[in-house]
Each structure stands twice: as structure tokens, then as C-alpha cells.
Design an enzyme around this catalytic site. Sequence first.
Site, PDB file in Angstrom:
ATOM      1  N   THR A  33       1.001  -1.411   0.392  1.00 48.18           N
ATOM      2  CA  THR A  33       0.442   0.180  -0.221  1.00 48.18           C
ATOM      3  C   THR A  33       0.961   1.228  -0.294  1.00 48.18           C
ATOM      4  OG1 THR A  33      -1.525  -1.068   1.376  1.00 48.18           O
ATOM      5  CG2 THR A  33      -1.944   1.488   1.074  1.00 48.18           C
ATOM      6  N   THR A  36       4.921   4.720  -3.012  1.00 50.32           N
ATOM      7  CA  THR A  36       5.535   4.787  -4.340  1.00 50.32           C
ATOM      8  C   THR A  36       4.839   3.006  -4.607  1.00 50.32           C
ATOM      9  OG1 THR A  36       7.430   5.349  -2.900  1.00 50.32           O
ATOM     10  CG2 THR A  36       8.386   3.648  -4.098  1.00 50.32           C
ATOM     11  N   ASP A  90       6.065  -3.139  -0.473  1.00 49.46           N
ATOM     12  CA  ASP A  90       5.837  -2.461   0.072  1.00 49.46           C
ATOM     13  C   ASP A  90       6.361  -1.626   0.978  1.00 49.46           C
ATOM     14  OD1 ASP A  90       4.125  -2.506   1.053  1.00 49.46           O
ATOM     15  OD2 ASP A  90       3.488  -3.238   2.815  1.00 49.46           O
ATOM     16  N   GLY A  91       5.923  -0.395   1.051  1.00 59.62           N
ATOM     17  CA  GLY A  91       6.620   1.087   1.301  1.00 59.62           C
ATOM     18  C   GLY A  91       6.340   0.734   2.598  1.00 59.62           C
ATOM     19  N   ALA A  92       7.510   2.017   3.412  1.00 55.36           N
ATOM     20  CA  ALA A  92       7.807   1.856   4.843  1.00 55.36           C
ATOM     21  C   ALA A  92       7.898   3.325   5.341  1.00 55.36           C
ATOM     22  CB  ALA A  92       9.188   1.405   5.186  1.00 55.36           C
ATOM     23  N   GLY A 106      -0.603   4.718   5.804  1.00 56.89           N
ATOM     24  CA  GLY A 106      -1.889   4.203   5.459  1.00 56.89           C
ATOM     25  C   GLY A 106      -2.615   3.926   6.134  1.00 56.89           C
ATOM     26  N   GLU A 112      -1.068  -5.782   5.829  1.00 56.21           N
ATOM     27  CA  GLU A 112       1.029  -5.564   4.979  1.00 56.21           C
ATOM     28  C   GLU A 112       1.413  -6.407   5.708  1.00 56.21           C
ATOM     29  OE1 GLU A 112       0.894  -1.236   3.585  1.00 56.21           O
ATOM     30  OE2 GLU A 112       1.078  -1.528   5.598  1.00 56.21           O
ATOM     31  N   LYS A 130      13.747   8.257   4.480  1.00 56.14           N
ATOM     32  CA  LYS A 130      12.808   6.940   4.929  1.00 56.14           C
ATOM     33  C   LYS A 130      14.486   6.601   6.035  1.00 56.14           C
ATOM     34  CE  LYS A 130       8.506   8.171   3.814  1.00 56.14           C
ATOM     35  NZ  LYS A 130       7.969   7.641   2.486  1.00 56.14           N
TER      36      LYS A 130
END
Length: 236
Positions: A33, A36, A90-92, A106, A112, A130
Site C-alpha cells: 500500500t 511508491t 511494500d513501502g515503509a 496509510g 501488510e 525514510k
Amino acid sequence: MSTATDAVTLMKQQVGKAAADRVKSGSIVGLGTGSTTAYAIQYIGERIQSGELTDIKGIPTSFQAEVLAKKYGVPLTTLDEVDHIDVAIDGADEVDPNKNLIKGGGAAHTREKVVDSLADQFIVVVDSSKLVDKLGSTFLLPVEVLPMAMTPVMRAIAKLGGKPELRMGIKKAGPVITDQGNFVIDVKFDKIDNPAELEKTLNNLPGVLENGLFVNVTDVVLIGEIKDGQPVVREM
């Protein structure tokens, strides 16, 4: 769009593409989600449309991921239908030097964590902002909680030294509601010395569903950066 915005968008696209390029035909892919990861889903879809990737099944971690997968033509399945996940992307919100994460900006961190933990390979896509020395330095830690347990959980978190705040909606009156129908408490910890311990402690509070600490889950971190005005991607 200003040139700075252009560069950031371009960087997100490049790091999303770098992750999408690692997906092989015949894979079951966890679809994360966020902005990116959205590009990674788009590029997986483009690789499927061009015939370069075949026999792909996606497992979405949120309503957003599901909508994007459908938009870009990535076939979806569920955890009831598969017995493994080959790769998750996935993003972070934060990444420490041990590849531990804070996620949940999010509010999708529960789903996730289920998907990302099951994956044989978990690829995290981020930009260099990040990266932190210690988790909790720049980002609040999200804790998903059953609405009825909100007050006792906030009290318990305060006793652990955290400053809890209920996440409120933007363009919506009242609290943010997760895809599971729960609330999110954002917690400020001055420093998180032992992420593994804190993850367990928080998850043991009655009424807490899951928190945003991802410890020993990440295999690969792809970092997008702007060098001399050009987007570059490096692996941590």
C-alpha cells in the site's frame, strides 16, 4: 508540477519499477500500500500486458492495492487460495540499519504484516528520507485497536512511556477507520530501544489487533535517491 516534485515522482517511479523488475513469471506477489508501491503495481501490470510476465497472482494488502491491481490488470487471489507468497513489495515510513520498519502511515499495517511476513522475499521500497538510525525518531508508531478498547489501550500505552493520540480523518469528521473497521492510535515514543520487545508488548494488550513495528521481516531494501537532479536506486 515543480522540478523538485518531478524529481520525487520520478524517483518513486524508478524504485517502484526496480522492485517490479524483480518479480518472476509464475509468482504469487504481495501487493503493498502507498504511493511508491502504487508504481510497482503499475509496472507489474505493464509487464503482464506486454507478455513479459505470465501466470502472476497478486494478494492485495488494502482496498487501495486491490483497486490499483484491477486498474493495471494484475489478477488477484486470496490467502485462502494459495499456500505461499513468493515475493511481497511494500513501502515503509521508517527503516533502521537492521532493516526493521515502522509502517502504518496509510493505516494498512495489519494486512501488510500478514502478507509481508508470509512472503519468501519481502522487498521494501523507500526514498532516503525514510532511513533512520533508530525507529521512532521521525514517525509515530501506529497501533490498530478495536474501537471499544481505545481508552484502556491508550492508558496502557501511556504507562509504557508512549504518548498516544487517536488518528483523526482528513476530509472526514471523526477517527480514521481501517479496512477492518478499527481505529488507529499513533504513538510517540522518545526512542524505541528494543523494537522486537515493544512489538510483542503492544500486541499483547487486550484489544490491540496489530502495530506498525516490522521486526526481522525485511529481506531487501531498495532506496530511491536524487543524485545531481537524477533519480537513482540503490540496495541497502
